[in-house]
Write an enzyme that holds these catalytic residues in place. Structure first.
Site, PDB file in Angstrom:
ATOM      1  N   LYS A 295      -0.683  -2.808  33.887  1.00 25.56           N
ATOM      2  CA  LYS A 295      -0.801  -3.926  33.179  1.00 25.56           C
ATOM      3  C   LYS A 295      -0.798  -5.367  34.414  1.00 25.56           C
ATOM      4  O   LYS A 295      -0.361  -4.864  35.266  1.00 25.56           O
ATOM      5  CB  LYS A 295       0.585  -3.960  32.476  1.00 25.56           C
ATOM      6  N   GLU A 382       8.641  -1.507  12.532  1.00 24.84           N
ATOM      7  CA  GLU A 382       9.481  -2.481  11.675  1.00 24.84           C
ATOM      8  C   GLU A 382       9.946  -1.759  10.477  1.00 24.84           C
ATOM      9  O   GLU A 382      10.878  -2.054   9.859  1.00 24.84           O
ATOM     10  CB  GLU A 382       8.276  -3.482  11.282  1.00 24.84           C
ATOM     11  N   ARG A 410       4.788  -5.713   6.769  1.00 25.91           N
ATOM     12  CA  ARG A 410       4.574  -4.472   6.499  1.00 25.91           C
ATOM     13  C   ARG A 410       5.799  -3.692   6.110  1.00 25.91           C
ATOM     14  O   ARG A 410       5.686  -2.406   5.820  1.00 25.91           O
ATOM     15  CB  ARG A 410       3.936  -3.703   7.968  1.00 25.91           C
TER      16      ARG A 410
HETATM   17  C1  LIG Z   1       3.250  -4.833  13.694  1.00 23.79           C
HETATM   18  C2  LIG Z   1       3.478  -5.515  15.215  1.00 23.79           C
HETATM   19  N1  LIG Z   1       4.803  -5.515  15.697  1.00 23.79           N
HETATM   20  C3  LIG Z   1       4.571  -6.315  16.923  1.00 23.79           C
HETATM   21  C4  LIG Z   1       3.742  -6.516  17.648  1.00 23.79           C
HETATM   22  C5  LIG Z   1       3.728  -7.360  19.012  1.00 23.79           C
HETATM   23  N2  LIG Z   1       3.156  -6.726  19.877  1.00 23.79           N
HETATM   24  C6  LIG Z   1       1.745  -7.246  20.468  1.00 23.79           C
HETATM   25  S1  LIG Z   1       1.143  -6.340  21.623  1.00 23.79           S
HETATM   26  C7  LIG Z   1       2.611  -5.473  21.596  1.00 23.79           C
HETATM   27  C8  LIG Z   1       2.710  -4.310  22.632  1.00 23.79           C
HETATM   28  C9  LIG Z   1       1.402  -3.323  22.764  1.00 23.79           C
HETATM   29  O1  LIG Z   1       1.850  -2.713  23.635  1.00 23.79           O
HETATM   30  P1  LIG Z   1       0.524  -1.625  24.008  1.00 23.79           P
HETATM   31  O2  LIG Z   1      -0.175  -0.967  22.607  1.00 23.79           O
HETATM   32  O3  LIG Z   1       1.108  -0.329  24.852  1.00 23.79           O
HETATM   33  O4  LIG Z   1      -0.384  -2.400  24.911  1.00 23.79           O
HETATM   34  P2  LIG Z   1      -0.222  -3.025  26.003  1.00 23.79           P
HETATM   35  O5  LIG Z   1      -0.219  -4.732  25.757  1.00 23.79           O
HETATM   36  O6  LIG Z   1       0.590  -2.294  26.884  1.00 23.79           O
HETATM   37  O7  LIG Z   1      -1.865  -2.748  26.817  1.00 23.79           O
HETATM   38  C10 LIG Z   1       3.746  -5.731  20.557  1.00 23.79           C
HETATM   39  C11 LIG Z   1       4.763  -5.092  20.533  1.00 23.79           C
HETATM   40  C12 LIG Z   1       2.511  -6.439  16.940  1.00 23.79           C
HETATM   41  N3  LIG Z   1       1.079  -7.053  17.391  1.00 23.79           N
HETATM   42  N4  LIG Z   1       2.203  -6.028  15.695  1.00 23.79           N
END
Ligand SMILES: Cc1ncc(C[n+]2csc(CCOP(=O)(O)OP(=O)(O)O)c2C)c(N)n1
Length: 655
Positions: A295, A382, A410
């Protein structure tokens, strides 16, 4: 930089590597002014280029989980000229949006949906007999989310052609959590597996395309699969512990789900990515390719602070520095929530805090730091967070669940079935209730009053300022019912927060300004939450004109203060309700229902969000002005009601 995906096909590997550099520069420089999801996008530059080299959108479909990492795809699919408008009013959205481009096959913003959506596409393709490639790109944190497993459970029995890319950077927004992240880590650090995986890929690379390659590849693959041990969901003491059926010690979880697993491979190695994707394209079995990325790759500051650079506002494109908070800036609601929670936890040993992968955004990090033993991060889960809290509440704990309003949607059934039906005292702190302007409709939290108001046993509140937030949290710990507190994103009002929060009587509003009984026309403004300030400002303007105004802070959307609403409903000539929420089923609707029950016929003007999805914009104020959640529109609506000066063009939401 290239204009469209067709150009990528013509470039050589060195040219593609050069393109990767150009893209990184554009990401770093192009986002510096307005901010955005810089870190995740810097991590998928090579992957996105390789995807467009091997596959052909829009015929082939890419489905991105969350889709916050889609900027590179936008740059490569004819949107580079508008890239610097991203997340701004009238500009590109920060997520995948079907109406924005034919290359965006599935919209998202919430996590964990990609595998299901992509599998649905694959099933539809199989049914209609076409041959598109469906490629699903999901992060390691998507595997903390239940829906992902629901999809995985169905892949092998649904289709033979499915390509999943697990983009593993070890980070959610914060550090990824739970057993699965430990499992992935063991998988990627297993030296034997790494070597076998590389040998396998190199082996495939050397072969000509076609049947022979596939046959040999399969043979080679099953050969090294058998050689694996010690990378199961639980580290096994001895290889014999593996039961071979997906239990503890079973080597490759995805394989046990009937999906071919390939990896881990370096997600920044373009030639390797391209060849592996070529192989996946030929596979006649569902396959998941596990790639390792960094990242923030290519930007020192982002590499050093992956959490901060996951998504951020403006920054210095050279140093990564972000502007210092100006002295005198009010605290953010999330920080007040975190600080108050620590205070409450210190006073009551039964209180605990739960976040679903958002320790920073919700302010739960403050609790984590101060009292780590009272803090739970359950991952992007969630539904689990809510039911987990319900279980705790049955055992006498007082869980405080902090989830953004939009992500809580959700977990609706869990709120109903597990919390409200059993009338359990779980406390919900709903951050980002209202607009999340630059994120847009996936992230606006404007439906919670409606979806909670219909559930029995609910107590729902909305503070007008940060001090009231603290009082409401304290009050919630003293009630024996499910309690929900909604508050907006960002800076609070700047009022002092009392050292000790005070109890609020459930279901009571505050009369902030009463009628002067000066013979002028009586208008009562009920301003909920952040709209309370708008109500007060509009009242000040109306009082200068021919109006006798009252302002009420309703505080509760359930139960609403029937006595105060009735009193003003009977006294006023016009009632105005103001809410940072959808009008349909919201607070104003609750007032209308009450008036119907009490046979009060006073006209009510409801100000809030109309029955449509609200787009993204640079600032919330722009959207509030556009949709009439403003002082000006409130004043104009009152004037128009009494047949006064407002021109129709100035009115939003009726006359
Ligand atoms: C239902 C939900 N909960 C929380 C989030 C907030 N959120 C956005 S991106 C993320 C982390 C994503 O991590 P990953 O899928 O590993 O992708 P990366 O950003 O590391 O590439 C979170 C928790 C969301 N978008 N949707």
């Amino acid at each position: 930089m290239v204009d469209g995906p067709e150009h990528i096909k013509k470039l050589t590997v060195p040219q593609l590597q050069e393109l990767a550099g150009e893209i990184r520069t554009e990401l770093i420089e192009g986002l510096a002014k307005g901010g955005g999801h810089l870190g995740p996008n810097l991590g998928v530059v090579e992957l996105t280029i390789a995807l467009h080299k091997v596959f052909t959108t829009p015929k082939d479909k890419f489905v991105w989980d969350v889709s916050h990492q889609i900027y590179v795809h936008k740059l490569l699919t004819g949107r580079k000229d508008r890239f610097r408008t991203i997340r701004q009013t009238g500009g590109l959205t920060g997520f995948a949006l079907r109406s924005e481009s034919e290359h965006d096959s599935f919209g998202a913003g919430h996590a964990g949906t990609a595998l299901s959506a992509a599998l649905g596409m694959a099933a539809a393709r199989d049914k209609r007999g076409s041959n598109e490639n469906i490629v699903c790109i999901f992060g390691d944190a998507a595997l903390t989310n239940g829906i992902s497993y629901e999809a995985l459970n169905n892949i092998s029995t649904t289709t033979k052609k499915f390509i999943g890319i697990l983009n593993d950077n070890k980070w959610s927004i914060a550090k990824n959590v739970g057993a699965i992240s430990g499992y992935l880590n063991r998988l990627i650090t297993n030296p034997r597996y790494n070597k076998l995986s590389h040998d396998f890929v190199n082996f495939v690379l050397r072969l000509p395309k076609g049947d022979l390659a596939l046959k040999l590849a399969r043979r080679a693959e099953s050969g090294f699969k058998g050689a694996l041990s010690g990378v199961g969901l639980k580290p096994s003491e001895t290889p014999e512990e593996s039961d071979g059926r997906g239990g503890y010690g079973s080597p490759v979880f995805f394989e046990e789900m009937g999906v071919r697993y390939l990896g881990p491979i370096d997600g920044h190695d373009l030639p390797l990515l391209i060849s592996t994707l070529e192989f996946a394209k030929l596979c006649d079995h569902p396959i998941i390719i596990h790639i390792l990325t960094q990242k923030g790759k290519g930007f020192e500051a982002a590499l050093k602070q992956p959490e901060k650079f996951h998504g951020l506002g403006p920054y210095n494109a050279l140093t990564g520095e972000t502007p210092a908070v100006k002295p005198g800036t009010p605290p953010r609601y999330q920080d007040v929530m975190g600080q108050t929670l620590v205070k409450l936890c210190k006073a009551n040993e039964n209180i605990v805090g739960i976040t679903a992968a958002m320790p920073g955004g919700t302010g739960m990090k403050i609790l984590e730091k101060a009292m780590p033993e009272r803090f739970y991060d359950v991952g992007i889960a969630e539904e689990h967070a809510v039911i987990f809290a319900a279980g705790m509440a049955t055992m006498g704990l007082r869980p405080v669940v902090a989830i953004y309003s939009s992500f809580l949607q959700r977990a609706f059934d869990c709120i109903h079935h597990d919390v409200c039906l059993q009338d359990l005292p779980v406390i919900f702190c709903m951050d980002r209730a209202g607009l999340s302007a630059s994120d847009g409709p996936t992230h606006h939290g404007i439906f919670d009053i409606s979806f909670l108001r219909c559930l029995p046993n609910v107590i729902a509140m909305a503070p007008a300022n940060e001090d009231e937030l603290a009082d409401m949290m304290f009050t919630a710990t003293k009630t024996n019912h499910p309690t929900f507190i909604r508050y907006p994103r960002g800076e609070a009002e700047g009022v002092p927060v009392k050292a000790e929060p005070q109890l609020i009587e459930i279901g009571t509003a505050v009369i902030q300004r009463n009628f002067a009984n000066n013979g002028k026309r009586k208008v009562a403004l009920f301003g909920l939450g952040p709209m309370n300030a708008i109500a007060n400002q509009a009242a000040a303007q109306l009082a200068e004109e021919d109006f006798d105004v009252a302002v009420i802070n309703p505080r509760f959307t359930k139960p609403i203060d029937a006595a105060v609403h009735e009193q003003f409903g009977r006294e006023a000539e016009l009632m105005i309700t103001l809410e940072d929420h959808a009008l349909m089923g919201g607070y104003g609707s609750a007032v209308l229902e009450l008036f119907e029950d009490q046979a009060i016929t006073t006209p009510v003007i409801r100000i809030g969000w109309p029955d449509q999805y609200i787009e993204h914009a640079t600032t919330p104020d722009e959207l509030r002005a556009k949709y009439g959640l403003s002082v000006e529109n409130t004043v104009a609506r009152v004037q128009a009601h009494f047949g006064e000066t407002a021109k129709p063009a100035e009115l939003v939401g009726g006359s």
